[in-house]
Design an enzyme around this catalytic site. Structure first.
Site, PDB file in Angstrom:
ATOM      1  N   TYR A 296       0.854  -1.181   0.000  1.00 25.83           N
ATOM      2  CA  TYR A 296       0.000   0.000   0.000  1.00 25.83           C
ATOM      3  C   TYR A 296       0.895   1.238   0.000  1.00 25.83           C
ATOM      4  CZ  TYR A 296      -3.542   3.388   1.568  1.00 25.83           C
ATOM      5  OH  TYR A 296      -4.387   4.463   1.677  1.00 25.83           O
TER       6      TYR A 296
ATOM      7  N   ASP B  71       9.161   2.830   0.385  1.00 32.17           N
ATOM      8  CA  ASP B  71       8.065   3.458   1.123  1.00 32.17           C
ATOM      9  C   ASP B  71       8.201   3.030   2.579  1.00 32.17           C
ATOM     10  OD1 ASP B  71       5.768   4.334   2.295  1.00 32.17           O
ATOM     11  OD2 ASP B  71       4.419   3.622   0.715  1.00 32.17           O
TER      12      ASP B  71
ATOM     13  N   LYS C   5       3.467   8.620   9.468  1.00 34.12           N
ATOM     14  CA  LYS C   5       3.195   7.930  10.733  1.00 34.12           C
ATOM     15  C   LYS C   5       4.177   8.343  11.843  1.00 34.12           C
ATOM     16  CE  LYS C   5       0.310   4.774   8.319  1.00 34.12           C
ATOM     17  NZ  LYS C   5       0.329   3.921   7.175  1.00 34.12           N
TER      18      LYS C   5
HETATM   19  C1  LIG Z   1      -0.169   4.451   5.784  1.00 35.33           C
HETATM   20  C2  LIG Z   1       0.685   4.278   4.596  1.00 35.33           C
HETATM   21  C3  LIG Z   1       0.681   5.183   3.532  1.00 35.33           C
HETATM   22  C4  LIG Z   1      -0.289   6.319   3.454  1.00 35.33           C
HETATM   23  O1  LIG Z   1      -0.127   7.217   4.485  1.00 35.33           O
HETATM   24  P1  LIG Z   1      -1.367   8.190   4.880  1.00 35.33           P
HETATM   25  O2  LIG Z   1      -0.778   9.099   5.886  1.00 35.33           O
HETATM   26  O3  LIG Z   1      -2.437   7.281   5.388  1.00 35.33           O
HETATM   27  O4  LIG Z   1      -1.776   8.876   3.629  1.00 35.33           O
HETATM   28  C5  LIG Z   1       1.594   5.020   2.519  1.00 35.33           C
HETATM   29  N1  LIG Z   1       2.466   3.993   2.536  1.00 35.33           N
HETATM   30  C6  LIG Z   1       2.494   3.093   3.528  1.00 35.33           C
HETATM   31  C7  LIG Z   1       3.512   2.009   3.512  1.00 35.33           C
HETATM   32  C8  LIG Z   1       1.587   3.180   4.577  1.00 35.33           C
HETATM   33  O5  LIG Z   1       1.587   2.256   5.532  1.00 35.33           O
END
Ligand SMILES: *Cc1c(COP(=O)(O)O)cnc(C)c1O
Length: 440
Positions: free
Chosen positions: A155, A250, A278
């Site tokens: 994701y 990511d 996060k």
């Molecule tokens: C949570 C997440 C996102 C998106 O971040 P948001 O702050 O929810 O837009 C992108 N990449 C990874 C790996 C994530 O876990």
């Protein structure tokens, strides 16, 4: 076997949450601001949280739960950590946003650059989604190529061109991809399975000259937890380099959680670009992306690649991030979290061995996943059967009844924080044992 209660079956136990949910459903689609919050995969009414501290959340009906969701990743120090709250409270008295540069964003950027060698420069945004969108844009600008390669189950936020085979939120709702995304928008996205070097090599043989970047969660944590073989990630590094494509890690979940230098440090692999979110915002809306200076130089105002944000580098949010990173360094956070994770693993082994059906623990530092795949923990984005999902739903409610809050989807990882004590881990373990036995 117990199955999930139908929607609303538990309203009697949570009248205030039920009432809020009913009101919410009238004015907010599905009653939630982010879909997985809605309990659709486990049944029942979502809990509305009234307050939280440490490892506990308290719902609108005054019930407390030991929390393993941690707001889905940011709260590595636990809820409402006094040091973070104090820093944020101080910052608030100086104003909430200036629309001009401020010292806190320089400090946080210096902290990121010092922690994550692949990021020589960094820019702040307000979410992980934005961080990834911007990293992809600058990767395309830098390489003057269009194609992006991603992996099924990873994701990367909800930007159109990456919303394909994109992990838990979509998996939970049984959708490979989203409506409202024109085919033309994903025409430049290639999706490959994880754990398959040959697949990557073949794609690069065919289209390598047009591939701008390969993006991956170096520790995929959005379709369960799917730690990859280091050789696979090393192959990505080698193949992208050979073809002049960029490697984007990511690290929105893994960054500042698994180690100070994120998964890149653990793996000893330097990506060309990395995205954060996060933990870096300490519970406030923050995202960031960074990389080699020569790539980041493409961004406006120096370069030709536009990227901006009204609230980017927000002073209050930057302060929450700084306070959280300070705390992690000061309290040897990563070592302590690893020790706590190892302790949880030790406690859980005998309980899982006695489970009435296969449950596998996958853990890396403070990230863990209870895999309900009968066949064992997968390394690729495998789909759970209806029976396995029903078991997780039953476990989820069993745990909730015993005062433990797990993610409301079998595809979601759990998060440990510095606030989880040895007693909390013991409580979790006995609740898990009792809940599993009750499902049998
Ligand atoms: C949570 C997440 C996102 C998106 O971040 P948001 O702050 O929810 O837009 C992108 N990449 C990874 C790996 C994530 O876990």
């Amino acid at each position: 076997m117990t199955t999930a209660p139908p929607d609303g079956a538990r309203e009697d136990q949570h009248p205030h949450s039920a009432e809020l949910y009913e009101r919410a459903c009238r004015v907010i689609p599905g009653g939630v601001s982010s879909p997985v919050r809605a309990f659709r995969a486990v049944g029942g009414t979502p809990l509305f949280i009234a307050r939280a501290a440490g490892a506990q959340v308290v719902d609108a009906d005054g019930r407390s739960y030991l929390d393993f969701v941690g707001s889905w990743g940011p709260l590595i120090a636990g809820h409402a950590h006094p040091a973070v709250i104090a820093a944020v409270t101080q910052a608030l008295t100086r104003g909430t946003t200036y629309g001009a540069p401020c010292a806190a964003e320089v400090e946080l950027a210096e902290r990121v650059v010092a922690s994550y060698p692949a990021a020589e420069q960094v820019r702040f945004v307000s979410s992980g989604t934005e961080a990834v969108m911007s990293a992809i844009r600058v990767a395309r600008a830098f390489t003057a190529r269009d194609l992006i390669v991603k992996f099924a189950g990873c994701y990367h936020g909800h930007a159109d061109h990456l919303l394909v085979a994109a992990g838990s939120g979509l998996a939970t709702f049984g959708k490979p991809s989203s409506a409202g995304v024109p085919a033309a928008f994903t025409a430049c996205t290639r999706v490959l399975p994880l754990d398959d070097e040959a697949g990557v090599a073949q794609l690069f043989e065919r289209e390598g000259a047009n591939i701008a970047a390969v993006i991956i969660e170096p520790v995929p944590a959005n379709h369960g937890l799917l730690p990859q073989r280091p050789e696979f990630l090393q192959a990505l590094r080698r193949i992208t380099r050979e073809h002049g494509a960029l490697l984007v890690f990511d690290e929105v979940i893994s960054g500042f959680r698994l180690a100070r230098g994120g998964a890149a440090e653990l793996l000893g692999i330097a990506p060309d670009l990395a995205t954060f979110g996060k933990v870096i915002g300490g519970g406030m809306p923050v995202g960031a992306f960074g990389g080699a200076r020569r790539i980041m130089a493409r961004l406006a105002p120096d370069g030709d690649t536009y990227q901006a944000g009204t609230l980017s580098g927000n002073p209050v949010a930057m302060t929450a991030g700084l306070a959280t990173l300070d705390l992690l360094v000061r309290e040897s956070g990563w070592q302590r979290l690893e020790a706590r994770g190892a302790e949880l693993e030790r406690l859980l082994q005998p309980v899982l061995a006695k489970a009435p059906f296969p449950v596998h623990l996958v853990r890396l530092g403070s990230l863990f996943w209870l895999s309900f795949h009968e066949a064992g923990a997968p390394r690729t984005a495998a789909t759970l059967t209806e029976r396995e999902i029903a078991r997780y739903a039953a476990l989820f409610h069993g745990m909730l009844d015993r005062g433990v809050y797990l993610p409301p989807s079998a595809y979601e990882a759990c998060f440990l924080s510095l606030a989880h004590t040895a007693t909390d881990l013991t409580r979790f373990t006995s609740a898990l044992g009792a809940s599993l036995a009750a499902i049998a």
